[in-house]
Design an enzyme around this catalytic site. Structure first.
Site, short mmCIF file in Angstrom:
data_model
loop_
_atom_site.label_atom_id
_atom_site.label_comp_id
_atom_site.label_asym_id
_atom_site.label_seq_id
_atom_site.Cartn_x
_atom_site.Cartn_y
_atom_site.Cartn_z
N LYS A 141 0.83 -1.22 0.00
CA LYS A 141 0.00 0.00 0.00
C LYS A 141 0.85 1.26 0.00
CE LYS A 141 -2.54 2.68 3.44
NZ LYS A 141 -1.54 3.31 4.31
N ASN A 142 1.79 1.34 0.94
CA ASN A 142 2.51 2.61 1.09
C ASN A 142 3.53 2.87 -0.02
OD1 ASN A 142 0.93 3.34 3.21
ND2 ASN A 142 2.37 2.68 4.79
N ARG B 236 -3.92 10.44 3.29
CA ARG B 236 -2.61 11.02 3.57
C ARG B 236 -1.77 11.18 2.31
NH1 ARG B 236 -1.82 14.17 7.32
NH2 ARG B 236 0.36 14.70 7.45
N CYS C 93 -5.13 8.52 8.79
CA CYS C 93 -5.48 7.93 10.09
C CYS C 93 -5.23 8.92 11.23
CB CYS C 93 -4.65 6.68 10.34
SG CYS C 93 -5.25 5.24 9.46
N ARG D 34 0.15 15.32 12.45
CA ARG D 34 0.89 14.88 11.27
C ARG D 34 1.37 16.09 10.48
NH1 ARG D 34 -1.90 9.44 8.95
NH2 ARG D 34 0.20 9.15 8.15
N ILE E 265 3.66 18.71 8.14
CA ILE E 265 4.38 18.51 6.87
C ILE E 265 5.52 19.53 6.75
CG2 ILE E 265 2.49 17.40 5.61
CD1 ILE E 265 2.07 20.14 4.17
N ASP E 266 6.02 19.96 7.89
CA ASP E 266 7.09 20.98 7.87
C ASP E 266 8.34 20.49 7.14
OD1 ASP E 266 6.99 19.32 10.36
OD2 ASP E 266 9.01 20.14 10.62
N GLN E 267 8.65 19.21 7.22
CA GLN E 267 9.86 18.71 6.55
C GLN E 267 9.69 18.65 5.03
OE1 GLN E 267 12.81 18.18 8.33
NE2 GLN E 267 11.48 19.18 9.82
N ASP F 220 3.54 0.46 12.03
CA ASP F 220 2.30 -0.01 11.40
C ASP F 220 1.90 -1.43 11.80
OD1 ASP F 220 2.32 2.45 10.22
OD2 ASP F 220 2.93 1.76 8.23
N ARG G 164 -9.23 0.53 3.65
CA ARG G 164 -8.29 1.49 3.05
C ARG G 164 -6.93 0.84 2.79
NH1 ARG G 164 -6.92 5.59 6.76
NH2 ARG G 164 -5.28 5.70 5.22
#
Ligand code: EPZ
Length: 418
Positions: A22-23, A93, A117, A122, A124-126, A305, A397
């Site tokens: 999935k990822n 995501r 999830c 979570r 997203i600064d990076q 996970d 999902r």
């Protein structure tokens, strides 16, 4: 709405095939829209809701998408919009990979902030730090990320935290930047390597994925390619843990055993018998396993996970087990559901202290998130009596047809309308 109904107590026997990761797949689909010419034909795509969602999203941008079983063909030569601002984008995501992909190819994008999830803050600064280092201007307005650059120029970027998403997103944009980008302290998960391999098949020049430095030499154009997604490390881990918990003997096919090492090591420490071959693992368990301590960490550490599925197994393992969830601050919400089934677990911050009980009993529970759902399925499989699991859209999902795969191994599980 649907629910899963499980009558627990059966051991698991037989063999199953693990689906594509999935990822990896949810990053490869957005990466495919970077092809300026030709089509991407991607095989071993898992049949999960997140992929359906991404299909709709890239179609919305003007891509032509054809699904044929586990294969997807994407023709992105006709992209007509750089705006991804829909409910689907906000729901998942991985939609944030459209930012890096569109920025790389068109030097501009507007993408709604992603969902996913509820397992912690979570940020997203990076990702933003990386895009800015490449020369993009990044604004967050009206709930969307707007990125724009005259041109992208390679840079040295040191990530402050190890982030799967930021590593992939910046790698996408850098693939079509001028010059060399060096990513230090990147994530090293198998799907990082898979996305880099996919981009290289499209003509990118990326070296070092899977190590602590990734070097991306920008190219002028990416083109279509044929590719096959790696097997899902987390789905495989979930079935290994389920077999350990239920007892039995299961051959888990289509895996890369190296990716499963941290999971295999823990299960072996608990008393499970695991045989690794080239592309399968054989898991044998007589139950009565001993508890262990777990600390989640980025790859090659124990994956966050599979922490939740593992907690279901530990709840019936002998003695005390301690889980330390170091990646996500709120990934223990499923514990309250396990407690409804008789588990003895105390949560203190990011730590779960589990005192093994002799048995769990079936109950009405819900999947609070994707992997929490997998934990509930395992708990249901080992419980005495019937379990009903609600909110299973979370499970769908990320796990393709979970009930069919477990049924094929002898579990008493089916799906019903609520
Ligand atoms: C990916 O999420 C996965 N999702 C998650 O899998 C997985 O749990 C996670 O990586 C860790 O392995 C997808 O691939 C779609 P991160 P991601 O950026 O990329 C902090 C599942 O069950 N961070 O590696 O969002 C963050 O808060 C899902 O399949 C920042 O501080 O995770 C977290 O503590 C759930 N700033 C840590 O880094 C940033 O800019 C790791 O996050 C980015 C992240």
């Amino acid at each position: 709405m649907e629910k899963l109904v499980i009558n627990g107590g059966n051991s698991l026997f037989g063999s199953i095939d693990i689906s594509g990761a999935k990822n990896a797949a949810v990053a490869i689909l957005p990466a495919a829209i970077m092809a300026g010419s030709g089509k991407c034909v991607i095989d071993n795509i898992p049949d999960i809701a997140d992929i359906n969602c991404l299909e709709r999203i890239v179609e919305g941008l003007g891509c032509l998408v054809e699904r044929n079983g586990n294969s997807i063909t994407i023709d992105s030569t006709s992209i007509s919009s750089l705006n991804a601002c829909t409910e689907d984008v906000r729901r998942m995501r991985a939609s944030y990979y459209l930012i890096g992909a569109l920025l790389g190819r068109f030097k501009e994008a507007r993408v709604d902030l992603p969902g996913g999830c509820p397992i912690g803050v979570r940020p997203i600064d990076q990702h933003i730090k990386g895009f800015e280092a490449l020369g993009a201007e990044v604004k967050i307005e009206h709930g969307a990320v707007h990125v724009k650059a005259e041109k992208l120029k390679g840079a040295n970027i040191f990530f402050d935290v190890v982030s799967v998403g930021a590593t992939i997103n910046v790698m996408l944009a850098a693939a079509l930047a001028e010059g060399v980008t060096v990513l230090e302290n990147p994530a090293r998960e198998p799907h990082i390597v898979d996305v880099a391999n996919f981009l290289n098949s499209m003509g990118a020049n990326i070296k070092g994925a899977g190590t602590d430095t990734i070097r991306v030499t920008g190219v002028e154009e990416l083109t279509g390619c044929n590719y096959s997604v790696i097997p899902d490390q987390i789905e495989a881990g979930t079935f290994m843990i389920a077999t350990a918990a239920c007892g039995g003997e299961v051959k888990i096919n289509n895996v890369i055993p190296k990716h499963l090492e941290s999971i295999s090591a823990k299960l072996i420490e608990m008393g499970v018998d695991i045989v690794e071959e080239d592309d399968y693992v054989l898991v044998k368990s007589e139950k009565n396993l001993k508890g262990v301590n777990i600390k989640t960490a980025p790859y090659p550490g124990f994956p966050t996970d599979v922490q939740q599925p593992m907690s279901a197994l530990l709840s019936i393992s002998k003695g005390r087990s301690i889980i330390n969830e170091s990646v996500w601050e709120s990934r223990l919400k499923h514990v309250d559901e396990l407690k409804k089934m008789g588990a003895n677990i105390k949560v203190e911050g990011r730590t779960a202290i589990i005192d093994g009980v002799n048995k769990l009993t079936g109950a009405i529970v819900k999947a609070t998130d994707l992997r929490a759902g997998a934990a509930m399925v395992i708990a249901g499989l080992i419980s005495e009596g019937a379990t009903e699991i609600y909110s299973i859209e979370h499970i769908d999902r990320g796990y393709p047809h979970i009930e069919n795969k477990f049924k094929a191994l002898g579990a008493d599980i089916h799906r019903e309308n609520e």
